[in-house]
Every structure is written in structure tokens, then in C-alpha cells.
Scaffold this active site. Structure first.
Site, PDB file in Angstrom:
ATOM      1  N   THR A   1      33.945  41.774  45.230  1.00 26.11           N
ATOM      2  CA  THR A   1      34.440  40.511  46.016  1.00 26.11           C
ATOM      3  C   THR A   1      35.545  41.212  46.995  1.00 26.11           C
ATOM      4  OG1 THR A   1      35.533  38.348  45.711  1.00 26.11           O
ATOM      5  CG2 THR A   1      36.480  39.941  44.188  1.00 26.11           C
TER       6      THR A   1
ATOM      7  N   ILE B   1      37.094  45.373  43.401  1.00 27.96           N
ATOM      8  CA  ILE B   1      37.722  44.417  43.983  1.00 27.96           C
ATOM      9  C   ILE B   1      38.371  44.841  45.418  1.00 27.96           C
ATOM     10  CG2 ILE B   1      39.767  42.669  43.945  1.00 27.96           C
ATOM     11  CD1 ILE B   1      39.275  42.416  40.777  1.00 27.96           C
ATOM     12  N   CYS B   2      38.230  44.065  46.452  1.00 27.85           N
ATOM     13  CA  CYS B   2      39.003  44.720  47.707  1.00 27.85           C
ATOM     14  C   CYS B   2      38.380  45.886  48.242  1.00 27.85           C
ATOM     15  CB  CYS B   2      40.617  44.434  47.583  1.00 27.85           C
ATOM     16  SG  CYS B   2      41.617  44.842  48.508  1.00 27.85           S
ATOM     17  N   ILE B   3      39.157  47.091  48.502  1.00 29.10           N
ATOM     18  CA  ILE B   3      38.776  48.289  48.855  1.00 29.10           C
ATOM     19  C   ILE B   3      38.185  49.080  47.667  1.00 29.10           C
ATOM     20  CG2 ILE B   3      40.988  49.478  48.449  1.00 29.10           C
ATOM     21  CD1 ILE B   3      38.524  49.827  51.561  1.00 29.10           C
TER      22      ILE B   3
END
Length: 219
Positions: free
Chosen positions: A190, A134-136
Site C-alpha cells: 500500500t 508499506i510506503c517505500i
């Protein structure tokens, strides 16, 4: 019961796990009836950030101890976790993924990954078990599994996407509510707070990611 690991990197977006992303992941897993295995490296944080002022302090904090705040104490050292214990793994974002689980935040494409984290990710990949990031966190995942040339998304940030491609990954542009599935490598990603703007927005993609990881783990 499906056992899904959740790899944390501290407590707080600027120096550890993004708390919204971590809690949304835990909530979606619990609602789906999964057994959750929280874990984090037993190490000093890269640094400690005052989340009110965003200034770096002189404090020293331990990643495992800080992650235990999110896990309510039920957490293990990632060095002691082996792939056969898990059916899948999810890695919330937050800059801890790029500062503690890896040094991507300071070294970019030349980053290295924490040895125990890299070992677990490679074991899971070898076993064909799904991983969500998720994210970074997909940047760290790309570095660990560069030999697999994973397809991932961090949203649409051009610099981060370029670094992912330079590390051997294949970046896919997505919006906040989307997930990207690398079917060959069984990796789900995501953008979450790489795009935001708020908790209700990132929740959509995170819930889809959790559902897809569970689907792959139970197949």
C-alpha cells in the site's frame, strides 16, 4: 494466536521507520488479536537526520536501539528471527527501509538488501507466508525477491516505479486508500505516505493491508 513480525528500520521518517505507519500497523495487529514480533537489524544507521531541520547530523545511532523506541523495548535482532517462528511479516515505510534495510535511497536499481533481512524475506517466500510492505518498503522487498518478480505498489511516483520494474518487479499504480495483492507471491502493498496526505488517509490502506496479511496467514 497468529504471529506477525513487524520489521522496523529505526525511528523517524527521514532516517528510520515512519512512526505513523509503524504505530498504525501495530494498532491494527493488536486490535485483530495477533501476536506481534518486532524486529530490526543491529547496525548503525546510514546517517542521523534532525527531524526539525531535516539536516544530517554527526551523530551515530543504532537501528535496533532506535526501533526499540517504537516497540517499547520489546524487540529482537532480525538476524535471530527465522521464518518458522512467524505466520507473516509487515514492513512499515520510512526512509530507513531505503537507507538501513537496503541502500535503495542511494543506489536505486543497483541496491543491495541487508543480509539478514534478505535471508528472512526469502525464507518467508519459500514457505509461502505472506508479507506486507508499506510506503517505500516495497522497493526494498522487490530487490530482495527479484527472482519472484513481485507485483507491488508505491503509489504512482514514476521514478520509483521505474526502478522497481528495473529490479525485476511489476509496479501497479494505486491510490492511498488502496492495497495491491500479489496473490501468487502472497505479497500485499500500500502507498501510505508515498502519497499521503495525512495520518487518517494512510490509515485506510494500512488497515486494509494488515487485514489482508492476517487473512492470508490464517487461511
Amino acid at each position: 494466536m497468529t504471529r506477525i513480525g513487524v520489521l522496523l528500520s529505526g525511528c523517524g521518517v527521514f532516517d528510520g521507520s515512519e512512526i505513523h505507519e509503524a504505530v498504525l500497523t501495530l494498532l491494527a495487529l493488536d486490535r485483530a488479536g495477533a501476536e506481534i514480533v518486532c524486529m530490526a537489524p543491529d547496525m548503525d544507521q546510514y546517517h542521523v537526520v534532525n527531524h526539525l531541520t531535516q539536516e544530517v547530523t554527526k551523530e551515530r545511532r543504532n537501528v535496533l536501539v532506535e526501533s526499540a523506541r517504537i516497540a517499547r523495548g520489546a524487540i529482537r535482532d532480525v538476524a535471530a528471527v527465522k521464518a518458522p517462528e512467524l505466520d507473516g511479516l509487515i514492513i512499515p515505510g520510512g526512509l530507513g527501509a531505503a537507507k538501513n534495510l537496503s541502500d535503495f535511497a542511494s543506489k536505486g536499481r543497483a541496491a543491495t538488501v541487508h543480509p539478514a533481512v534478505e535471508r528472512l524475506l526469502k525464507e518467508l517466500a519459500q514457505a509461502g507466508k505472506p508479507v506486507g510492505a508499506i510506503c517505500i518498503a516495497p522497493a526494498m522487498l522487490t530487490k530482495a525477491l527479484a527472482h519472484k518478480h513481485p507485483q507491488v505498489t508505491i503509489g504512482s511516483d514514476p521514478d520509483t516505479a521505474a526502478a522497481i520494474n528495473a529490479m525485476g518487479g511489476r509496479h501497479q499504480v494505486c491510490t492511498v486508500e488502496m492495497i495491491h495483492l500479489d496473490a501468487e507471491n502472497r505479497i500485499v502493498t500500500t502507498p501510505a505516505y508515498m502519497l499521503g496526505p495525512g495520518i487518517k488517509d494512510v490509515a485506510v490502506g494500512i488497515e486494509k493491508l494488515v487485514a489482508k496479511v492476517l487473512e492470508l496467514a490464517r487461511a
